[in-house]
Design an enzyme around this catalytic site. Structure first.
Site, PDB file in Angstrom:
ATOM      1  N   GLU A   1     -44.191  70.634  90.988  1.00 12.78           N
ATOM      2  CA  GLU A   1     -44.252  71.829  90.126  1.00 12.78           C
ATOM      3  C   GLU A   1     -45.719  72.297  90.038  1.00 12.78           C
ATOM      4  O   GLU A   1     -46.635  71.467  90.042  1.00 12.78           O
ATOM      5  CB  GLU A   1     -43.778  71.424  88.725  1.00 12.78           C
ATOM      6  CG  GLU A   1     -43.887  72.488  87.663  1.00 12.78           C
ATOM      7  CD  GLU A   1     -43.647  71.925  86.244  1.00 12.78           C
ATOM      8  OE1 GLU A   1     -44.176  70.832  85.913  1.00 12.78           O
ATOM      9  OE2 GLU A   1     -42.933  72.596  85.476  1.00 12.78           O
TER      10      GLU A   1
ATOM     11  N   ASN B   1     -42.317  80.038  85.698  1.00 15.80           N
ATOM     12  CA  ASN B   1     -42.640  78.782  86.370  1.00 15.80           C
ATOM     13  C   ASN B   1     -41.604  78.661  87.488  1.00 15.80           C
ATOM     14  O   ASN B   1     -40.422  78.444  87.226  1.00 15.80           O
ATOM     15  CB  ASN B   1     -42.525  77.631  85.356  1.00 15.80           C
ATOM     16  CG  ASN B   1     -43.035  76.331  85.913  1.00 15.80           C
ATOM     17  OD1 ASN B   1     -43.162  76.166  87.120  1.00 15.80           O
ATOM     18  ND2 ASN B   1     -43.315  75.383  85.022  1.00 15.80           N
TER      19      ASN B   1
ATOM     20  N   LYS C   1     -37.815  78.370  86.378  1.00 15.27           N
ATOM     21  CA  LYS C   1     -37.508  77.237  85.480  1.00 15.27           C
ATOM     22  C   LYS C   1     -36.728  77.688  84.241  1.00 15.27           C
ATOM     23  O   LYS C   1     -37.135  78.633  83.546  1.00 15.27           O
ATOM     24  CB  LYS C   1     -38.823  76.567  85.079  1.00 15.27           C
ATOM     25  CG  LYS C   1     -38.684  75.279  84.279  1.00 15.27           C
ATOM     26  CD  LYS C   1     -40.065  74.636  84.132  1.00 15.27           C
ATOM     27  CE  LYS C   1     -40.056  73.347  83.344  1.00 15.27           C
ATOM     28  NZ  LYS C   1     -41.408  72.741  83.281  1.00 15.27           N
TER      29      LYS C   1
ATOM     30  N   GLU D   1     -46.026  75.862  77.743  1.00 10.40           N
ATOM     31  CA  GLU D   1     -45.109  76.541  78.689  1.00 10.40           C
ATOM     32  C   GLU D   1     -44.323  77.654  78.000  1.00 10.40           C
ATOM     33  O   GLU D   1     -44.011  78.665  78.605  1.00 10.40           O
ATOM     34  CB  GLU D   1     -44.154  75.537  79.323  1.00 10.40           C
ATOM     35  CG  GLU D   1     -44.812  74.696  80.380  1.00 10.40           C
ATOM     36  CD  GLU D   1     -43.796  74.010  81.276  1.00 10.40           C
ATOM     37  OE1 GLU D   1     -43.022  74.696  81.950  1.00 10.40           O
ATOM     38  OE2 GLU D   1     -43.786  72.763  81.274  1.00 10.40           O
TER      39      GLU D   1
ATOM     40  N   CYS E   1     -39.216  70.081  86.770  1.00 11.83           N
ATOM     41  CA  CYS E   1     -39.734  69.190  85.731  1.00 11.83           C
ATOM     42  C   CYS E   1     -38.779  68.921  84.569  1.00 11.83           C
ATOM     43  O   CYS E   1     -37.841  68.167  84.688  1.00 11.83           O
ATOM     44  CB  CYS E   1     -41.086  69.687  85.238  1.00 11.83           C
ATOM     45  SG  CYS E   1     -41.958  68.354  84.386  1.00 11.83           S
TER      46      CYS E   1
ATOM     47  N   ASN F   1     -44.615  67.724  86.513  1.00 10.79           N
ATOM     48  CA  ASN F   1     -45.934  67.344  85.967  1.00 10.79           C
ATOM     49  C   ASN F   1     -45.647  66.688  84.630  1.00 10.79           C
ATOM     50  O   ASN F   1     -45.348  67.395  83.659  1.00 10.79           O
ATOM     51  CB  ASN F   1     -46.782  68.581  85.667  1.00 10.79           C
ATOM     52  CG  ASN F   1     -47.432  69.183  86.892  1.00 10.79           C
ATOM     53  OD1 ASN F   1     -48.558  68.862  87.227  1.00 10.79           O
ATOM     54  ND2 ASN F   1     -46.719  70.079  87.544  1.00 10.79           N
TER      55      ASN F   1
HETATM   56  N1  CDV Z   1     -43.900  70.171  82.961  1.00  7.35           N
HETATM   57  C1  CDV Z   1     -42.928  69.679  82.181  1.00  7.35           C
HETATM   58  O1  CDV Z   1     -41.863  70.259  82.082  1.00  7.35           O
HETATM   59  N2  CDV Z   1     -43.214  68.555  81.496  1.00  7.35           N
HETATM   60  C2  CDV Z   1     -42.270  67.979  80.560  1.00  7.35           C
HETATM   61  C3  CDV Z   1     -42.840  67.358  79.347  1.00  7.35           C
HETATM   62  C4  CDV Z   1     -43.715  66.228  79.507  1.00  7.35           C
HETATM   63  C5  CDV Z   1     -43.263  68.242  78.277  1.00  7.35           C
HETATM   64  C6  CDV Z   1     -41.375  66.933  81.182  1.00  7.35           C
HETATM   65  O2  CDV Z   1     -40.208  66.912  80.776  1.00  7.35           O
HETATM   66  O3  CDV Z   1     -41.818  66.110  81.974  1.00  7.35           O
END
Ligand code: CDV
Length: 314
Positions: A47, A110, A127, A146, A171, A196
């Site tokens: 990501e 995203n 996303k 985000e 993610c 991430n």
């Molecule tokens: N980039 C993400 O979506 N991170 C989220 C958290 C850590 C806020 C995750 O679910 O990994």
């Protein structure tokens, strides 16, 4: 005819804020070349793979923020990825911040794209599950903005590509069973997913020690319960002082991890994925047409009517 995809899960180590797009694209190109040398057809990047994970900062200067987004794909700095993909015959999945102009208005997403072995874009995903918060929360060690910097995408699709049915997620999507099920219902045989994830979870530090367990738990369950491959690819290591978990892996429809990275830096995990392995799960234990009971689930579409534990009720 057997349907195999040789997949490289292309983990990236940290990307610092001072690293230019050109520096990062060089690292992605190195992954493409190495994957090609190892006989891969598809490379999966994380990501927001072109920049540092900028939602960790509350940025007030619009120009500073906009510099993290791509206005076109391919753009001047990323075109070489597409050209190299076409030359090598190695396609890729890439996560990035997208600034789109829609009816004259700037919209931020995203985003990930799936690119074919001919270097052409096959599909785009925006996303759906945006975690974190929209306002500055100074009490945190780092922000997770985000909800401020992106708007959610419309939903989950799958694409007929690489001889199978391919889906994309990003993610936080991986923590939600609906992500896999919505694509599973569309026949997904491989779900590509970049992430991430910091080790530290500011609102729930008691989860920190379980961050890798939860990472694998959700992806392995999603793979098994939908009879699909899942390729989960991290950005790992210490990025701008924030420790990211890594844990890149390729998961079979059995739910087993069949390849994994062992470092938190730039590294490939490679597997020869037999798409026909999905069949045995999709036609027996998880034969949706025979065993799912949508009639029994229909009433539960929201939390309305949820019963709170007595001690929390007003
Ligand atoms: N980039 C993400 O979506 N991170 C989220 C958290 C850590 C806020 C995750 O679910 O990994």
């Amino acid at each position: 005819m057997p349907r195999f995809i040789n997949v490289a899960a292309a983990q990236l180590g940290p990307i610092q804020r001072a690293d230019s797009r050109r520096d990062v694209v060089e690292r992605l190109l190195a992954h493409l070349h190495q994957a090609h040398a190892m006989g891969c057809q598809l490379v999966v990047f994380p990501e927001l793979a072109l920049t540092t994970f900028f939602p960790r900062w509350y940025l007030e200067d619009p120009a500073e923020l906009d510099a993290f987004y791509e206005r076109e794909m391919p753009g001047a700095e990323t075109r070489v990825l597409f050209e190299t993909a076409a030359r090598l015959g190695v396609g890729f999945y890439l996560g990035y911040a997208e600034l789109a102009l829609e009816q004259g208005a700037a919209r931020r997403y995203n985003t990930s794209i799936l690119v074919g072995q001919d270097g052409a874009i096959i599909g785009k995903y925006r996303k759906v599950h945006l975690p974190g918060h929209a306002e500055h929360e100074p009490w945190r060690d780092f922000q997770h903005l985000e909800k401020r910097y992106f708007e959610p995408g419309p939903g989950f699709d799958v694409w007929r590509a690489y001889g199978g049915v391919i889906g994309m997620a990003l993610c936080n999507d991986r923590r939600w069973s609906e992500t896999y099920r919505v694509m599973g219902l569309q026949g997904a045989e491989m779900i590509l997913l970049g992430y991430n994830t910091p080790v530290h979870n500011p609102p729930a530090p008691e989860h920190d020690d379980l961050s890798m367990f939860h990472n694998h738990l959700v992806m392995q369950a999603g793979a098994y319960q939908n009879g699909t491959w899942v390729v989960g690819v991290a950005k790992g290591g210490k990025e701008e002082g924030c420790e990211m978990i890594g844990g890149t892996c390729i998961i079979a429809p059995s739910g087993e991890i069949v390849a994994a990275c062992s470092t938190k830096g730039d590294e490939l995990a490679i597997a020869r994925c037999d798409l026909d392995l999905c069949h045995s799960y999709k036609t027996t234990t998880f034969n949706f047409d025979r065993h799912r009971r949508p009639d029994a689930y229909g009433l539960i579409t929201s939390r309305r009517g949820a019963i709170e534990p007595e001690h929390l009720a007003a």
